[in-house]
Design a protein around this motif. Structure first.
Motif, PDB file in Angstrom:
ATOM      1  N   TRP A  66      49.244  44.772  42.223  1.00 53.56           N
ATOM      2  CA  TRP A  66      51.178  44.620  41.169  1.00 53.56           C
ATOM      3  C   TRP A  66      51.275  43.309  42.124  1.00 53.56           C
ATOM      4  CZ3 TRP A  66      51.694  47.366  37.730  1.00 53.56           C
ATOM      5  CH2 TRP A  66      50.521  48.152  37.227  1.00 53.56           C
ATOM      6  N   PHE A  67      51.368  42.410  43.221  1.00 46.71           N
ATOM      7  CA  PHE A  67      52.545  41.469  44.150  1.00 46.71           C
ATOM      8  C   PHE A  67      50.959  40.511  43.952  1.00 46.71           C
ATOM      9  CE2 PHE A  67      53.231  46.049  45.982  1.00 46.71           C
ATOM     10  CZ  PHE A  67      54.213  46.150  44.807  1.00 46.71           C
ATOM     11  N   VAL A  68      50.690  40.362  43.132  1.00 46.76           N
ATOM     12  CA  VAL A  68      49.284  39.167  43.225  1.00 46.76           C
ATOM     13  C   VAL A  68      49.290  38.255  42.163  1.00 46.76           C
ATOM     14  CG1 VAL A  68      47.071  37.845  44.019  1.00 46.76           C
ATOM     15  CG2 VAL A  68      47.901  39.730  45.368  1.00 46.76           C
ATOM     16  N   GLU A  69      49.991  36.720  41.875  1.00 43.48           N
ATOM     17  CA  GLU A  69      50.305  36.203  40.659  1.00 43.48           C
ATOM     18  C   GLU A  69      49.325  36.050  40.560  1.00 43.48           C
ATOM     19  OE1 GLU A  69      53.150  35.971  38.895  1.00 43.48           O
ATOM     20  OE2 GLU A  69      54.580  37.021  40.541  1.00 43.48           O
ATOM     21  N   GLY A  70      48.308  35.342  41.304  1.00 40.24           N
ATOM     22  CA  GLY A  70      46.672  35.262  40.476  1.00 40.24           C
ATOM     23  C   GLY A  70      45.647  35.136  41.143  1.00 40.24           C
ATOM     24  N   VAL A  71      44.662  34.431  41.293  1.00 37.29           N
ATOM     25  CA  VAL A  71      43.317  33.464  41.781  1.00 37.29           C
ATOM     26  C   VAL A  71      43.085  32.562  41.625  1.00 37.29           C
ATOM     27  CG1 VAL A  71      41.069  34.563  43.295  1.00 37.29           C
ATOM     28  CG2 VAL A  71      43.357  36.276  43.353  1.00 37.29           C
ATOM     29  N   ASP A  72      42.480  31.956  42.111  1.00 37.77           N
ATOM     30  CA  ASP A  72      41.952  30.849  41.979  1.00 37.77           C
ATOM     31  C   ASP A  72      41.141  30.442  42.335  1.00 37.77           C
ATOM     32  OD1 ASP A  72      43.941  29.636  39.998  1.00 37.77           O
ATOM     33  OD2 ASP A  72      45.167  28.832  42.457  1.00 37.77           O
ATOM     34  N   GLY A  73      39.471  30.506  41.715  1.00 35.28           N
ATOM     35  CA  GLY A  73      37.782  30.679  42.649  1.00 35.28           C
ATOM     36  C   GLY A  73      37.612  32.109  41.879  1.00 35.28           C
ATOM     37  N   ASP A  74      36.716  31.899  43.188  1.00 33.94           N
ATOM     38  CA  ASP A  74      35.997  33.727  42.214  1.00 33.94           C
ATOM     39  C   ASP A  74      36.588  34.743  42.736  1.00 33.94           C
ATOM     40  OD1 ASP A  74      33.881  35.781  42.814  1.00 33.94           O
ATOM     41  OD2 ASP A  74      32.491  34.868  44.414  1.00 33.94           O
ATOM     42  N   PRO A  75      36.567  35.818  42.092  1.00 40.47           N
ATOM     43  CA  PRO A  75      37.775  36.734  42.398  1.00 40.47           C
ATOM     44  C   PRO A  75      36.981  37.720  43.527  1.00 40.47           C
ATOM     45  CG  PRO A  75      37.105  36.875  39.503  1.00 40.47           C
ATOM     46  CD  PRO A  75      36.385  36.162  40.345  1.00 40.47           C
ATOM     47  N   SER A  76      35.754  37.861  42.778  1.00 40.75           N
ATOM     48  CA  SER A  76      34.720  39.205  43.308  1.00 40.75           C
ATOM     49  C   SER A  76      35.160  38.660  44.813  1.00 40.75           C
ATOM     50  CB  SER A  76      33.167  39.069  43.358  1.00 40.75           C
ATOM     51  OG  SER A  76      32.053  37.988  43.621  1.00 40.75           O
ATOM     52  N   SER A  77      35.331  37.257  45.574  1.00 40.08           N
ATOM     53  CA  SER A  77      35.099  37.283  47.218  1.00 40.08           C
ATOM     54  C   SER A  77      36.292  37.607  47.538  1.00 40.08           C
ATOM     55  CB  SER A  77      34.980  35.556  47.035  1.00 40.08           C
ATOM     56  OG  SER A  77      35.743  35.237  48.314  1.00 40.08           O
ATOM     57  N   VAL A  78      37.381  37.386  46.952  1.00 38.28           N
ATOM     58  CA  VAL A  78      38.653  38.239  47.322  1.00 38.28           C
ATOM     59  C   VAL A  78      38.620  40.166  47.366  1.00 38.28           C
ATOM     60  CG1 VAL A  78      40.830  38.463  46.685  1.00 38.28           C
ATOM     61  CG2 VAL A  78      39.809  36.422  45.703  1.00 38.28           C
ATOM     62  N   LEU A  79      37.735  40.461  46.104  1.00 40.14           N
ATOM     63  CA  LEU A  79      37.507  42.170  47.116  1.00 40.14           C
ATOM     64  C   LEU A  79      36.409  42.398  48.224  1.00 40.14           C
ATOM     65  CD1 LEU A  79      36.932  42.898  43.003  1.00 40.14           C
ATOM     66  CD2 LEU A  79      38.895  43.065  44.707  1.00 40.14           C
ATOM     67  N   GLY A  80      36.324  40.958  48.465  1.00 42.94           N
ATOM     68  CA  GLY A  80      35.592  41.146  49.925  1.00 42.94           C
ATOM     69  C   GLY A  80      34.048  40.505  50.252  1.00 42.94           C
ATOM     70  N   ILE A  81      32.958  40.325  48.689  1.00 40.85           N
ATOM     71  CA  ILE A  81      31.770  40.063  49.097  1.00 40.85           C
ATOM     72  C   ILE A  81      31.340  39.097  47.305  1.00 40.85           C
ATOM     73  CG2 ILE A  81      30.743  42.412  47.512  1.00 40.85           C
ATOM     74  CD1 ILE A  81      28.577  41.540  49.255  1.00 40.85           C
ATOM     75  N   SER A  82      31.670  38.005  47.714  1.00 39.70           N
ATOM     76  CA  SER A  82      31.063  36.723  46.027  1.00 39.70           C
ATOM     77  C   SER A  82      30.076  37.136  46.077  1.00 39.70           C
ATOM     78  CB  SER A  82      31.513  35.228  47.163  1.00 39.70           C
ATOM     79  OG  SER A  82      31.329  34.389  46.181  1.00 39.70           O
ATOM     80  N   LEU A  83      29.841  38.209  44.308  1.00 36.31           N
ATOM     81  CA  LEU A  83      28.689  38.380  44.166  1.00 36.31           C
ATOM     82  C   LEU A  83      27.618  36.349  43.641  1.00 36.31           C
ATOM     83  CD1 LEU A  83      29.317  40.739  41.483  1.00 36.31           C
ATOM     84  CD2 LEU A  83      28.321  40.988  43.467  1.00 36.31           C
ATOM     85  N   PRO A  84      28.126  35.962  43.737  1.00 33.54           N
ATOM     86  CA  PRO A  84      27.650  34.304  42.781  1.00 33.54           C
ATOM     87  C   PRO A  84      27.305  33.393  44.493  1.00 33.54           C
ATOM     88  CG  PRO A  84      29.918  34.460  42.055  1.00 33.54           C
ATOM     89  CD  PRO A  84      29.555  35.756  42.822  1.00 33.54           C
ATOM     90  N   LEU A  85      27.709  33.672  45.580  1.00 34.85           N
ATOM     91  CA  LEU A  85      27.947  33.133  46.718  1.00 34.85           C
ATOM     92  C   LEU A  85      26.689  34.420  47.477  1.00 34.85           C
ATOM     93  CD1 LEU A  85      27.406  31.246  49.650  1.00 34.85           C
ATOM     94  CD2 LEU A  85      29.340  32.895  49.866  1.00 34.85           C
ATOM     95  N   THR A  86      26.596  35.631  47.404  1.00 32.69           N
ATOM     96  CA  THR A  86      25.252  36.181  47.736  1.00 32.69           C
ATOM     97  C   THR A  86      24.359  35.801  46.771  1.00 32.69           C
ATOM     98  OG1 THR A  86      27.274  38.014  48.280  1.00 32.69           O
ATOM     99  CG2 THR A  86      24.872  38.651  47.995  1.00 32.69           C
ATOM    100  N   ARG A  87      23.935  35.383  45.712  1.00 28.87           N
ATOM    101  CA  ARG A  87      22.946  35.844  44.823  1.00 28.87           C
ATOM    102  C   ARG A  87      22.202  34.258  45.014  1.00 28.87           C
ATOM    103  NH1 ARG A  87      22.150  32.238  40.983  1.00 28.87           N
ATOM    104  NH2 ARG A  87      24.100  31.111  40.500  1.00 28.87           N
ATOM    105  N   LYS A  88      23.240  33.065  45.590  1.00 33.54           N
ATOM    106  CA  LYS A  88      22.443  32.289  46.371  1.00 33.54           C
ATOM    107  C   LYS A  88      22.195  31.587  46.946  1.00 33.54           C
ATOM    108  CE  LYS A  88      26.292  29.237  43.066  1.00 33.54           C
ATOM    109  NZ  LYS A  88      27.375  28.321  43.810  1.00 33.54           N
TER     110      LYS A  88
END
Length: 210
Positions: free
Chosen positions: A168-190
């Motif tokens: 509710w208190f985060v206005e936005g994310v610039d980049g990979d949102p899955s990384s903010v959740l703790g694990i970047s799916l794109p980076l893990t795949r790479k």
């Protein structure tokens, strides 16, 4: 080959399950303070990557699975003033950080480490990090107090979440949102690709998207 998540994070587990991977969860028990103390003036990116590597290594060495991919992660928030912070730990610290972060942006750094185990032995490794900009809103003092009272921000990197009350208190994310959740799916795949592995071979059920 079994996908092993070296983390107790419910958010990381949820991300992976939604993306078609139902991992075996093994918590490393790594002393993060000891790992940090062993490093000589590390850059923030080096610190989160080293912590991710330590977690993956600890789990890989105790693993009973003969063939597995072990993924370790660690996240910390790099504030505009150069301070890097992890989990608040106490309500007082959590409230103070939200007061400081309100209306600003910060970089969430997430270190990723992958260890491949074959025949019960560590066969290969890869590690890297990702930076994602988080734009914080400006919650009122009463909203901050209510959020801290949920207990949620005490035990997450930077003292906030996207998927919980903190969203509710985060206005936005610039980049990979899955990384903010703790694990970047794109980076893990790479990283897996760099080790000659395809994430699609590790999918073990359809995506659970609704």
């Amino acid at each position: 080959m079994r996908f092993v998540l070296a983390s107790a994070s419910p958010a990381r587990l949820s991300v992976l399950r939604s993306a078609g991977v139902d991992p075996l969860v093994k918590v490393s028990g790594v002393d993060e303070d000891a790992v940090t103390a062993s490093l000589t003036d590390p850059a923030p990116a080096e610190l989160v990557t080293a912590l991710a590597q330590a977690k993956a290594e600890a789990v890989a060495r105790e693993l009973e699975e003969p063939d597995a991919v072990v993924v370790g992660c660690d996240s910390m928030l790099l504030k505009a003033d150069g301070e890097i912070v992890g989990k608040p730990g106490t309500p007082e610290v959590a409230a103070k950080r939200w007061t400081q972060n309100a209306g600003t942006s910060a970089e969430l750094l997430t270190g990723h480490a992958i260890i491949v185990v074959r025949g019960g032995e560590i066969a290969d490794r890869a590690a890297d990090h990702l930076s994602t900009t988080v734009r914080f809103g400006s919650p009122s003092e009463a909203e901050v107090d209510a959020y801290v009272a949920t207990g949620e921000p005490l035990h997450v990197a930077g003292g906030f979440t996207l998927e919980g009350f903190g969203g509710w208190f985060v206005e936005g994310v610039d980049g990979d949102p899955s990384s903010v959740l703790g694990i970047s799916l794109p980076l893990t795949r790479k990283l897996l690709s760099n080790l000659g592995l395809s994430i699609t071979d590790l999918w073990n059920r359809p995506s659970t998207t609704s």
